[in-house]
Enzyme design. Structure first.
Site, short mmCIF file in Angstrom:
data_model
loop_
_atom_site.label_atom_id
_atom_site.label_comp_id
_atom_site.label_asym_id
_atom_site.label_seq_id
_atom_site.Cartn_x
_atom_site.Cartn_y
_atom_site.Cartn_z
N CYS A 15 6.21 16.54 13.52
CA CYS A 15 6.35 17.36 14.07
C CYS A 15 6.84 18.76 13.54
O CYS A 15 6.66 17.93 12.29
CB CYS A 15 7.47 17.72 15.26
SG CYS A 15 9.45 17.39 14.00
N CYS A 18 9.06 18.47 10.62
CA CYS A 18 8.82 17.22 10.17
C CYS A 18 7.76 18.42 8.40
O CYS A 18 8.02 17.88 7.11
CB CYS A 18 7.91 16.33 9.96
SG CYS A 18 8.48 15.56 11.08
N CYS A 80 -19.08 1.15 -25.66
CA CYS A 80 -18.33 0.62 -26.31
C CYS A 80 -16.79 0.91 -25.27
O CYS A 80 -16.82 2.05 -24.71
CB CYS A 80 -18.58 1.30 -27.40
SG CYS A 80 -18.25 3.57 -27.79
N CYS A 83 -16.45 4.52 -25.31
CA CYS A 83 -16.66 5.40 -24.01
C CYS A 83 -16.06 5.56 -22.92
O CYS A 83 -15.73 6.00 -21.94
CB CYS A 83 -18.29 4.70 -23.89
SG CYS A 83 -19.30 4.48 -24.93
N ASP A 500 10.94 -23.13 -4.33
CA ASP A 500 11.17 -23.34 -3.80
C ASP A 500 10.94 -24.64 -3.02
O ASP A 500 10.05 -25.60 -3.40
CB ASP A 500 11.06 -22.16 -1.89
CG ASP A 500 11.00 -22.66 -0.56
OD1 ASP A 500 12.40 -22.74 -0.08
OD2 ASP A 500 10.26 -22.80 0.16
N ASP A 696 6.89 -19.84 -0.14
CA ASP A 696 5.97 -20.05 0.70
C ASP A 696 6.36 -19.20 2.21
O ASP A 696 5.61 -18.47 3.52
CB ASP A 696 5.68 -21.31 1.01
CG ASP A 696 6.76 -21.40 2.09
OD1 ASP A 696 7.32 -21.80 1.28
OD2 ASP A 696 6.09 -23.01 3.66
N ASP A 700 11.60 -16.41 0.88
CA ASP A 700 11.21 -16.88 -0.89
C ASP A 700 11.26 -15.43 -1.08
O ASP A 700 10.49 -15.27 -2.37
CB ASP A 700 10.42 -17.34 -0.65
CG ASP A 700 10.53 -18.58 -0.43
OD1 ASP A 700 11.45 -19.20 -0.60
OD2 ASP A 700 9.55 -19.78 0.39
#
Length: 831
Positions: A15, A18, A80, A83, A500, A696, A700
């Site tokens: 809006c 904002c 190199c 560069c 874990d 996993d 975690d």
């Protein structure tokens, strides 16, 4: 950097309020003279001297961050480290660029910038201003490969032309050093002047035709006061050619005794450096071999259901939800879920797992893997850039373009290296001209040119990126993806690895591991009755009993769940109780002969499940989350590598201690809440040093982010993977060992390369300057200097390419006699 008159896109505005808040945030930054934000176009316009970080920080704090974009450019003409550094600086100087990183080995520049602040043409012009050619990089790997092949073909052609023109010159001038009387033969036939004239024509052709690349790039940069390696070659060869040309056409301008030609030096230098660059280009092509192999896993077509027919379509036309059919031996086109059929699929090219795994209805399949002897149909769940193979390729490419902290040393050196070499060459020339023996001018020319040529910093620029490219590619082949390239270096410094438990060291689902029965009861019958009673339960233990019973189950006539205790059911007329010891105590069933078995199960950290039939104790079942097959071996190998290990889990202390004892883990933190895992990582760091954490799950994520290096199982959640630095595709703890092994090997390789690159220059610059002449009467020929310089780069590249053959850190899987190869534990990949 000053960002005067900067335009860029702002996000999250909905809006006018904002836009006003975003505008006030920008206007409040020190140095901003004018700021405006347009809600319709979502663009901000800022004038003044405020720095880009301050503007971004102000918008982030206000809740309206600037949108960022990434543009990748192909850069041509870099030879190199200086560069690459020059291109980086040119790109970083563009208003709106957040960061620019140039990889010399892949010749790719990756530019992160505020969206709308700059477009590709502006970046390309900035690179051109730095003396190099740029073009927008394509995601089409075939196009990128074609460009590389074209570059190699051009270098090969120029090398052949240069060698053909140089060979007669080398024979005319140097033949007398190998064939006695050759110089006398030349003098008595065509004469010295004619010989020199022939050399002039041939060498001029070498410099103008195959050697022109050095002058087209090197001389403009020299005039701009920003010389690079091409400038060194251009200066050295032009100096030799000009001196020789004066000696041929205006010898009176040179002191008596200095009238000699060095045409062969200029020609041989160009030819040898072209040879070095050709070998570099071929070697660079091999550094990306892993990516090419991964891209090659994508099939071109797929067999897809369209109405009542199965048609073969280009892979780009497959959409999510399509039903695909794959015949025996075919490569699976995209990720999906099996609908019909049964087969074994070889996933080694994706996960590094050596044993094919069974796929039946409901199992997931991954694009790029190879189907076995059965036919399958499956529904596409991910296509295009969303497939696991596409994400792996993207991760590897991102890691290959990364800059490690160790590279900062080389970058700092090359900033001043080329100018310093030119200064040393000038001082060498003057010193020999003033202090050298007669003919001083000749000695001054030879030593000055030798210093210019021998000191080219090509090897310094290739030392780190080539090792990263080859190492991360080899890692992908072993099922390890470095999402963030700098994790390669950080992982090497890790002192302790925390794990874990559930889903990381264990399978993540309970399984029946032991059955003890009372006298008079059959083991299979007790298990069948218990599994039949548990069929209606949603508890994971019920599923474990069902899997262990392997069929033969019947429907229970009545089932009564007893909260916190277990259940009572009627099965085939028998009253069956299944539950904890407190259920048996409540129902007045004595454990009798199974009390010892019950206590042993509990002491081992497993879950005891008691079964009573018609009021008598019948069986004591042990249910546990089974260890993954490679977990114990992985922990032992980590210890051999000198690392400490720890387990951080929310499970009970008894269970955690039992598993840790079985695996040989050094330290256990049990009954830990998700936020406590982060604190546990901090405690490990305080006690041992840098921490790597392996997990996993969503719980975690805080620990993965807190650790120096977070390693996520590829079978884990997206949240865990996004929080991690490294992804272990196979979901096996053995991947941790491979990751550490690769990190150490790559860093060792980089250090070898940097030692050679720096040591080579430190050792040979004084030699080229003639420090050994007073003692031994010898100087380093410019031709030998050119050969040594070319060999230096080839050595670095060859050393990096050794990583392609880096063996796995884990010994190969051994199968016991009679074990069916196809009975592998499923390790699904859903990263």
């Amino acid at each position: 950097m000053s960002d005067a008159n900067l335009r860029f896109e702002v996000t999250k505005m909905t809006c006018g309020g904002c836009a006003g808040r975003a505008q006030r945030a920008l206007a409040g930054v020190e140095g901003v003279t004018e700021a405006s934000v347009n809600l319709a176009t979502r663009m901000a316009h800022v004038e003044g001297s405020a720095g880009l970080p301050a503007l971004r920080a102000a918008l982030d704090k206000a809740g309206y961050p600037a949108r960022e974009a990434t543009i990748r450019l192909n850069i041509e003409g870099m030879s190199c480290a200086s560069c690459a550094g020059r291109v980086e600086r040119a790109l970083n100087d563009i208003p709106g660029v957040v960061s620019a990183s140039v990889n010399l080995a892949s010749e790719i520049a990756e530019v992160r910038l505020l969206a709308g602040a700059a477009e590709a043409p502006k970046l390309i012009r900035a690179v051109a201003g730095a003396g190099y050619k740029a073009s927008l990089a394509s995601d089409d790997s075939a196009e990128h490969e074609a460009r590389k092949q074209a570059e190699q073909a051009t270098l090969k052609r120029d090398l052949i032309i240069a060698a053909a023109l140089t060979a007669p010159v080398f024979v005319l001038e140097m033949g007398g050093h190998f064939i006695p009387g050759f110089h006398h033969l030349i003098a008595s036939t065509i004469g010295k002047t004619t010989s020199w004239l022939i050399q002039f024509v041939l060498v001029s052709a070498v410099l103008v035709w195959p050697g022109r690349r050095f002058y087209q790039i090197g001389l403009p940069l020299l005039l701009k006061g920003a010389p690079d390696m091409n400038s060194l070659v251009a200066l050295g060869t032009l100096a030799a050619w000009l001196y020789s040309t004066v000696a041929l056409f205006a010898p009176g301008l040179l002191p008596e005794g200095t009238r000699a030609v060095y045409f062969e030096a200029a020609a041989v230098i160009v030819t040898l450096i072209l040879l070095g660059r050709f070998l570099e280009a071929r070697a660079k092509g091999r550094t990306g071999a892993a990516i090419k192999r991964l891209v090659g896993l994508k099939p071109a077509t797929a067999r897809v259901e369209r109405g009542a027919e199965i048609v073969e379509l280009p892979i780009a036309e497959v959409i999510t939800g399509d039903v695909l059919h794959v015949r025996p031996g075919e490569r699976i086109a995209v990720d999906g879920a099996v609908l019909t059929g049964r087969s074994y699929v070889d996933k080694s090219m994706i996960t590094g797992e050596p044993v094919p795994v069974e796929k039946t209805e409901g199992a997931t399949v991954v694009g790029g893997t190879v189907n076995g002897a059965g036919a399958l149909s499956f529904r596409a769940t991910a296509v295009g850039a969303d497939t696991m193979l596409a994400r792996i390729i993207a991760m590897v490419e991102e890691a290959q373009g990364a800059k490690l902290p160790i590279q900062a040393l080389a970058d700092r050196v090359v900033v001043w290296f080329v100018p310093a070499v030119m200064g040393v060459a000038a001082l060498t020339f003057l010193a020999w001209l003033v202090l050298g023996p007669s003919p001083a001018l000749t000695y001054a020319l030879v030593t000055g040119v030798s210093v210019l040529i021998v000191a080219c910093p090509c090897a310094m620029g290739l030392a780190t990126p080539t090792s990263i490219m080859v190492g991360t590619g080899r890692a992908a082949e072993l099922g390890v993806l470095f999402r963030k390239g700098d994790a390669l270096q950080r992982l090497e410094s890790v002192k302790v690895v925390g794990f874990d438990k559930t889903g990381t060291l264990t399978e993540g689902r309970p399984e029946l591991v032991r059955v003890s029965t009372a006298p008079g009861f059959d083991e299979r019958e007790v298990l069948r009755l218990a599994a039949s009673a548990e069929q209606s339960s949603e508890h994971p233990i019920a599923r474990a009993l069902e899997r262990a019973a392997e069929g033969g189950l019947v429907q229970a006539e009545t089932v009564e769940a007893i909260a916190g205790h277990g259940l009572r059911a009627t099965v085939e007329g028998h009253c069956v109780l299944v539950g904890a010891a407190r259920l048996m105590a409540r129902e007045g069933v004595e454990l009798g002969p199974l009390r010892a078995a019950h206590d042993e199960i509990a002491a081992a950290g497993q879950t005891p499940v008691l079964v009573a039939v018609d009021g008598r104790i019948a069986g004591a079942l042990a249910v546990a989350d089974k260890l993954k097959p490679g977990a114990k071996q992985a922990i032992a190998t980590l210890h051999e590598m000198g690392l400490k290990t720890a387990m951080i889990t929310g499970d009970t202390r008894a269970t955690a201690q039992a598993i840790a004892a079985e695996l040989g883990i050094d330290h256990v933190e049990a009954e830990v809440l998700p936020e406590g895992k982060r604190d546990a990582v901090r405690a490990l760091r305080a006690a041992h040093g840098a921490v790597g954490f392996v997990g996993d799950g969503i719980n975690d994520a805080p620990a993965l982010a807190e650790a120096e290096v977070g390693l996520a199982m590829g079978t884990g959640t997206d949240v865990a993977i996004e929080s991690a630095d490294v992804v272990l595709v196979s979901g096996d703890a053995k991947g941790v060992v491979e990751a550490v092994h690769l990190s150490r090997a790559v860093l060792r390789n980089i250090r070898q390369n940097l030692f050679w690159a720096f040591g080579y220059n430190v050792a040979l610059i004084p030699v080229a300057a003639g420090v050994f002449y007073p003692a031994f009467g010898t100087l380093l020929s410019p031709m030998l200097a050119a050969g040594a310089m070319a060999l230096s780069s080839v050595f670095v590249l060859s050393n990096a390419l050794r990583l392609r053959r880096l063996p796995s850190a884990m010994p190969p899987q051994r199968l016991s006699c009679g074990t069916p190869v196809m009975r592998a534990t499923e390790t699904e990949v859903e990263a």
